[in-house]
Enzyme design. Structure first.
Site, PDB file in Angstrom:
ATOM      1  CD  GLN A   1      -2.746  -1.288   2.419  1.00 33.03           C
ATOM      2  OE1 GLN A   1      -2.519  -0.591   3.412  1.00 33.03           O
ATOM      3  NE2 GLN A   1      -3.700  -2.192   2.393  1.00 33.03           N
TER       4      GLN A   1
ATOM      5  CG  ASP B   1      -3.890  -9.782   3.401  1.00 30.68           C
ATOM      6  OD1 ASP B   1      -3.633  -9.120   4.422  1.00 30.68           O
ATOM      7  OD2 ASP B   1      -4.027  -9.264   2.276  1.00 30.68           O
TER       8      ASP B   1
HETATM    9  C1  S3P Z   1      -2.721  -4.920   0.322  1.00 28.07           C
HETATM   10  C2  S3P Z   1      -1.522  -4.985   0.961  1.00 28.07           C
HETATM   11  C3  S3P Z   1      -1.344  -5.547   2.300  1.00 28.07           C
HETATM   12  C4  S3P Z   1      -2.528  -6.418   2.693  1.00 28.07           C
HETATM   13  C5  S3P Z   1      -3.836  -5.766   2.386  1.00 28.07           C
HETATM   14  C6  S3P Z   1      -3.958  -5.447   0.915  1.00 28.07           C
HETATM   15  C7  S3P Z   1      -2.774  -4.312  -1.015  1.00 28.07           C
HETATM   16  O1  S3P Z   1      -1.223  -4.513   3.241  1.00 28.07           O
HETATM   17  O2  S3P Z   1      -2.462  -6.774   4.038  1.00 28.07           O
HETATM   18  O3  S3P Z   1      -4.929  -6.619   2.749  1.00 28.07           O
HETATM   19  O4  S3P Z   1      -3.785  -4.501  -1.719  1.00 28.07           O
HETATM   20  O5  S3P Z   1      -1.810  -3.665  -1.394  1.00 28.07           O
HETATM   21  P1  S3P Z   1       0.161  -3.708   3.453  1.00 28.07           P
HETATM   22  O6  S3P Z   1       0.514  -3.067   2.210  1.00 28.07           O
HETATM   23  O7  S3P Z   1      -0.131  -2.738   4.548  1.00 28.07           O
HETATM   24  O8  S3P Z   1       1.148  -4.745   3.866  1.00 28.07           O
END
Ligand code: S3P
Length: 435
Positions: free
Chosen positions: A173, A321
């Protein structure tokens, strides 16, 4: 019982003898978020087939329509007409609901847009860490205000400068926020990741017409690029499939066929772990759509039964996840499950370490909690229990799986949380469970 989330939907899950059937998963949550943001930002109309049915990607879509895009859905196709690179600040705050992906990734898009944007979320999202995106976006020149590191987030967007970002935590993210800001910045932004996170944004940006280079572990994106709408099909969500894969490991009698499933290598560590735990995977078909690997798999449990596993290091980040689902079958393994280096679980939609431990104990399991994970001894028999989802979708679904091998029925309180990523979960579970 007193700690159960009040006024919530309760689902009762009865034990099962196996899991059988075939399933097409709803569109991947992560990819749907990215298609919503990029289609909403691009020029022209995109047609997205199999957009996620989960509430989270719909938060992204709703934010983009509030910012000037339009979206309509007919049958399985969502048509999104983008705002052609110019997002207008709405009078109302942008509601990201329960979705950390929406808030963090959208912040990258808005940081370069003139105007003041306020992003809010529900109770869970309002305590999740946002400093991790403010820091790199600030160094690009963005003005972002937080309340003690959390939402509400006020972004006063404007001209940005390219940076080199050395990611201090493994987060797709945060990487996405920097890429989306970099797309609009002056100069070429580069990003290094010590642990390679999911790369859906890279594939999606290329599919929408942007140029992106990778040399070694360094990504480069030049600013000033425009995006063009596209037609795409979203692959089935492997993280949603994870619950059924874990359930399949619980029974000798399991046999599942999952079709049109996303198998992007940055997401598919789960399939390796499934095999390591004693599962068998047959790939019946495989292809590629806009850089995303998609296939049909048949899974069952190997005759050796459900073994155990140590999960740590980069693997924990890659499986982040799926860890609740894996932990939920931990007590039924032969050798137990040991999870480490998963501190990020504490700042997800809930403190997933605390909640998994509490709910395993509610079913009579022995488990040792660690700051960054847990030890779950194998060879345990669980009783049906009262589970509190904490209104966290993955906790509600994970313990519905644990319930399939328990002695007696299990009550899942706050079961409605599943709809954040997988509204059809309970219907599929009931139709696949052999009783
Ligand atoms: C996601 C990245 C992960 C994941 C989330 C979705 C994404 O989080 O846990 O459910 O779609 O990029 P982080 O980027 O905070 O690790």
């Amino acid at each position: 019982m007193s700690s159960v989330t009040p006024k919530s939907v309760v689902k009762v899950i009865e034990p099962a003898r196996g899991l059988r059937g075939s399933l097409t998963l709803p569109g991947d949550k992560s990819i749907s978020h990215r298609y919503a943001l990029l289609a909403g930002f691009a020029e022209g109309t995109s047609h997205i087939t199999n957009f996620s049915t989960g509430a989270d990607p719909h938060s992204s879509l709703a934010c983009m329509t509030a910012l000037g895009a339009t979206a309509t859905t007919e049958g399985r196709v969502t048509a999104i007409t983008g705002a052609a690179g110019v997002l207008r600040a709405p009078a109302q705050p942008l509601d990201c609901g329960n979705s950390g992906s929406t808030m963090r990734m959208l912040a990258g898009l808005l940081a370069a847009q003139p105007g003041e944007f306020t992003l809010i979320g529900d109770e869970s999202l309002s305590v999740r860490p946002m400093e991790r995106i403010r820091q790199p976006l600030r160094s690009m020149g963005a003005d972002i205000e937080l309340a003690d590191g959390h939402a509400p987030m006020v972004i006063r967007g404007g001209a940005l400068q390219a940076i080199h970002f050395d990611a201090p935590i493994a987060s797709a993210q945060v990487k996405t926020a920097v890429l989306l800001a970099g797309l609009q910045a002056q100069g070429t932004t580069s990003i290094s990741e010590a642990i390679r996170t999911r790369d859906h944004t890279e594939h999606a940006l290329r599919a929408f017409g942007a140029e992106l280079d990778r040399d070694g572990d360094r990504l480069h994106i030049a600013g000033g690029q425009k995006l063009k709408g596209l037609d795409a099909v979203v692959p089935g969500d492997l993280s949603s499939a994870a619950f059924f894969l874990c359930a399949a490991l619980l029974f000798e009698e399991s046999n599942l066929v999952l079709d049109a499933l996303g198998m992007n290598p940055t997401r598919s560590a789960l399939l390796d772990v499934f095999i390591a735990l004693g599962g068998a995977v047959k790939i019946l078909d495989v292809g590629e759509q806009h850089g995303e690997m998609v296939g049909t798999i048949q899974v069952n449990r190997s005759p050796g039964g459900l073994k155990g596993l140590d999960i740590g290091g980069a693997l924990s980040a890659q499986l982040i996840d799926e860890l609740p689902a894996l932990a939920a079958i931990g007590p039924y393994t032969r050798d137990g499950l040991r999870i480490r280096d998963a501190k990020e679980l504490r700042v997800k939609e809930s403190d997933r370490i605390a909640l998994v431990v509490r709910n395993l104990r509610a079913m009579g399991a022995e488990v040792v909690e660690h700051e960054d994970g847990m030890d779950i001894p194998g060879g345990q028999r669980l009783r049906g229990g009262v589970i509190d989802s904490g209104l966290d979708h993955r906790i509600a679904m994970a313990f519905s799986i644990a319930a399939l091998r328990a002695e007696g029925p299990t009550e899942i309180h706050g079961a409605e949380a599943a709809s954040v990523s997988f509204p059809e979960f309970f219907t599929h579970l009931e139709s696949l469970a052999v009783r």
